[in-house]
Design an enzyme around this catalytic site. Structure first.
Site, short mmCIF file in Angstrom:
data_model
loop_
_atom_site.label_atom_id
_atom_site.label_comp_id
_atom_site.label_asym_id
_atom_site.label_seq_id
_atom_site.Cartn_x
_atom_site.Cartn_y
_atom_site.Cartn_z
N THR A 172 1.70 -4.35 -15.29
CA THR A 172 1.97 -5.59 -14.74
C THR A 172 0.89 -6.62 -14.88
OG1 THR A 172 2.94 -4.62 -12.90
CG2 THR A 172 2.26 -6.80 -12.39
N SER A 215 3.87 2.04 -7.50
CA SER A 215 2.78 1.07 -7.56
C SER A 215 1.48 1.77 -7.78
CB SER A 215 2.87 -0.06 -6.59
OG SER A 215 1.67 -0.59 -6.55
N GLY A 226 14.06 -12.43 -7.33
CA GLY A 226 15.33 -13.20 -6.58
C GLY A 226 16.44 -12.31 -6.10
N VAL A 227 16.63 -11.04 -6.73
CA VAL A 227 17.95 -10.23 -6.53
C VAL A 227 18.14 -9.99 -5.16
CG1 VAL A 227 19.08 -8.10 -7.17
CG2 VAL A 227 17.94 -9.33 -8.78
N TYR A 275 -1.70 -1.14 -12.37
CA TYR A 275 -2.56 -2.55 -12.32
C TYR A 275 -3.78 -1.89 -13.16
CZ TYR A 275 -0.01 -5.14 -9.01
OH TYR A 275 0.80 -5.98 -8.41
N TYR A 321 3.54 -10.51 4.82
CA TYR A 321 2.96 -10.18 3.68
C TYR A 321 4.18 -9.76 2.63
CZ TYR A 321 0.38 -7.61 -0.12
OH TYR A 321 -0.10 -7.56 -1.18
N ASP A 342 13.55 -9.11 -12.70
CA ASP A 342 13.41 -9.15 -11.50
C ASP A 342 13.04 -10.59 -10.94
OD1 ASP A 342 10.47 -9.51 -10.94
OD2 ASP A 342 10.16 -7.33 -10.74
N GLN A 394 3.76 2.33 -12.34
CA GLN A 394 3.30 0.98 -12.64
C GLN A 394 1.68 0.84 -12.68
OE1 GLN A 394 2.09 -1.45 -9.85
NE2 GLN A 394 1.40 -2.62 -11.25
N HIS A 405 6.98 -12.05 -10.47
CA HIS A 405 6.51 -11.43 -9.01
C HIS A 405 7.18 -11.80 -8.01
CE1 HIS A 405 2.98 -8.59 -8.75
NE2 HIS A 405 3.13 -8.79 -7.35
N GLY A 449 12.93 -5.67 -5.28
CA GLY A 449 11.52 -5.49 -4.55
C GLY A 449 11.75 -5.74 -2.96
N ARG A 450 11.78 -6.90 -2.57
CA ARG A 450 11.49 -7.28 -1.15
C ARG A 450 12.79 -6.43 -0.04
NH1 ARG A 450 9.91 -12.05 -3.12
NH2 ARG A 450 8.03 -13.07 -2.49
N LYS A 507 5.63 -5.95 -17.54
CA LYS A 507 6.06 -6.60 -16.44
C LYS A 507 5.20 -7.86 -16.08
CE LYS A 507 7.09 -6.01 -11.48
NZ LYS A 507 6.25 -6.51 -10.72
C1 FNR Z 1 5.30 -6.73 -5.00
N1 FNR Z 1 5.38 -6.74 -6.31
C2 FNR Z 1 4.35 -5.76 -7.07
N2 FNR Z 1 4.75 -5.75 -8.35
C3 FNR Z 1 3.73 -4.90 -9.11
O1 FNR Z 1 3.73 -4.73 -10.27
N3 FNR Z 1 2.75 -3.91 -8.24
C4 FNR Z 1 2.75 -4.12 -7.00
O2 FNR Z 1 2.02 -3.17 -6.41
C5 FNR Z 1 3.73 -5.12 -6.40
N4 FNR Z 1 3.32 -5.23 -4.97
C6 FNR Z 1 4.46 -6.07 -4.33
C7 FNR Z 1 4.34 -6.04 -2.69
C8 FNR Z 1 5.19 -6.85 -2.20
C9 FNR Z 1 5.37 -6.85 -0.52
C10 FNR Z 1 6.12 -7.66 -2.93
C11 FNR Z 1 7.22 -8.26 -2.38
C12 FNR Z 1 6.06 -7.66 -4.10
C13 FNR Z 1 6.29 -7.41 -7.16
C14 FNR Z 1 7.54 -6.70 -7.37
O3 FNR Z 1 7.38 -5.51 -8.18
C15 FNR Z 1 8.74 -7.67 -7.84
O4 FNR Z 1 8.25 -8.30 -9.10
C16 FNR Z 1 9.36 -8.55 -6.98
O5 FNR Z 1 9.30 -8.09 -5.56
C17 FNR Z 1 10.47 -9.13 -7.37
O6 FNR Z 1 11.11 -10.05 -6.53
P1 FNR Z 1 12.03 -9.72 -5.24
O7 FNR Z 1 12.85 -8.67 -5.76
O8 FNR Z 1 11.14 -9.59 -4.11
O9 FNR Z 1 12.73 -11.26 -5.01
#
Ligand code: FNR
Length: 376
Positions: free
Chosen positions: A168, A120, A308-309, A142, A38, A306, A140, A275, A329-330, A251
């Site tokens: 977002t 989130s 890819g960092v 939704y 996930y 954000d 954040q 994202h 993020g990840r 975002k």
């Molecule tokens: C996310 N992201 C995300 N963004 C957001 O605005 N609300 C959210 O609930 C989530 N949930 C979420 C879950 C998971 C498992 C991931 C990997 C990502 C997106 C997150 O904020 C961000 O934009 C990315 O993760 C950035 O990329 P990197 O740093 O993962 O490469």
């Protein structure tokens, strides 16, 4: 760094990898496969997730010498929030799939370092619970279909001290994500990531009161029906502006015209983001859009970045391309999965330490001295 080398004198080695570019591979070995899938997963074929990384690889830093970097200072102030470094935790939902303490462990680790956390809407802990242990915090949104619910989220966030609103825009529906489709896994349907909805008075009223075993399925279906609002347009931002006193950041901006529109709509900032490649497969690498967007609206609003960092050096490249701060993020999600609060703290400390060393060794004593002249 000092702490790690000193530990070595007593044969103590770091518990987690210090090369953060290997973190995903380590997480894949150790985490539950569905939870890992996930987090690591992306939209479609993964082309955009790969493009995000490839874009970082195309840039190289060009270090400068003899610039007196003895008093290096990474601190910045973004939209009124002072930060020890230009780094924030991206909003990542459903974190309890990785560790039972979920967002609370993340909030503690971030607070210990003074790094702001963007909580989130899809968190697996309520915003009130997280606020109790968090340091600087942004919220954040939704934006749900039900406007009363949206308003209730805003009031709760305000009441629990969230300073800046991050809206977002790119995820009013979840994209085609083959990794989760192949395992038929969506945490929300298992009741993870709906905690802020289930605890909300407006949401509860719509499903007949407190969520119990009896109305749980109905509540989850109500969540599905309400999660995102595909009818939203730029005109709706006025509604939001009238209901949130603090700064508002959009975002998921990728198109230059959308960046212009955000500025025109009186927004305080944007996050240039796709994202993490999780929404539109085939979308442009976020880093490739960053300098163009900075050139277009950077003088009018805060431009964050954000997607890819992975390392401190990556963060330095995005900052040199004009981002005021970067979100990760990840990476911290993997830290959480590997070691709970200590894992998140490890990831953040490595990232900040590497960022600080990168700046110093490139001859930039301040974040503001990191410009495009240091990139090739
Ligand atoms: C996310 N992201 C995300 N963004 C957001 O605005 N609300 C959210 O609930 C989530 N949930 C979420 C879950 C998971 C498992 C991931 C990997 C990502 C997106 C997150 O904020 C961000 O934009 C990315 O993760 C950035 O990329 P990197 O740093 O993962 O490469």
């Amino acid at each position: 760094q000092h702490e790690i080398y000193l530990g070595g004198l007593g044969d103590v080695l770091p518990e987690f990898p210090t090369d953060l570019s290997t973190l995903e591979a380590v997480a894949e070995e150790r985490l539950d496969p569905r939870a890992f899938g996930y987090v690591a997963g992306a939209a479609g074929s993964g082309a955009t997730a790969r493009a995000n990384r490839a874009a970082f690889d195309r840039w190289r830093l060009v270090p400068r010498m003899l610039r007196d970097v003895s008093g290096i200072d990474l601190s910045v102030n973004v939209l009124g929030t002072p930060m020890p470094a230009p780094v924030l935790l991206a909003p990542v939902g459903v974190l309890s799939i990785l560790h039972p303490e979920g967002e609370v462990a993340v909030a503690r680790a971030a607070a210990a370092l003074g790094v702001p956390m963007i909580l989130s809407t899809a968190a697996s802990r309520t915003m009130e619970e997280v606020a109790e242990v968090a340091g600087p915090r942004w919220y954040q949104l939704y934006w749900p279909k039900d406007r009363d619910l949206a308003e209730s989220f805003l009031r709760r966030a305000e009441a629990s001290g969230y300073e800046t609103l991050v809206v977002t825009l790119d995820t009013f529906k979840l994209a085609w994500r083959p990794r989760d489709l192949d395992t038929a896994y969506l945490p929300f349907l298992h009741g993870i990531g709906v905690q802020n909805y289930f605890s909300d008075p407006v949401f509860r009223a719509a499903v007949g009161g407190e969520i119990t075993e009896e109305n749980r399925l109905q509540a989850i279906l109500h969540w599905v029906a309400n999660f995102g609002d595909p009818t939203l347009t730029w005109d709706d931002l006025a509604w939001l502006r009238g209901r949130w006193d603090g700064p508002i950041v959009l975002k998921g901006i990728q198109h230059l015209d959308d960046a212009r529109r955000a500025a025109y709509a009186g927004m305080d900032g944007i996050v240039v983001s796709n994202h993490g490649g999780r929404q539109v497969d085939g979308a442009v690498a976020a880093l490739d859009q960053l300098p163009k967007i900075v050139d277009t609206v950077g003088d009018r609003m805060s431009v964050l970045f954000d997607s890819g960092v992975r390392t401190g050096a990556d963060a330095a490249k995005a900052l040199a391309l004009g981002a005021e701060a970067v979100l990760v993020g990840r990476q911290y999600a993997y830290g959480l999965g590997l070691g709970g609060e200590a894992g998140v703290r490890h990831v953040l400390r490595c990232l900040l330490a590497e960022l600080e060393l990168t700046l110093a060794l490139c001859g930039a004593g301040r974040v503001g001295e990191l410009g495009r002249d240091l990139l090739a």
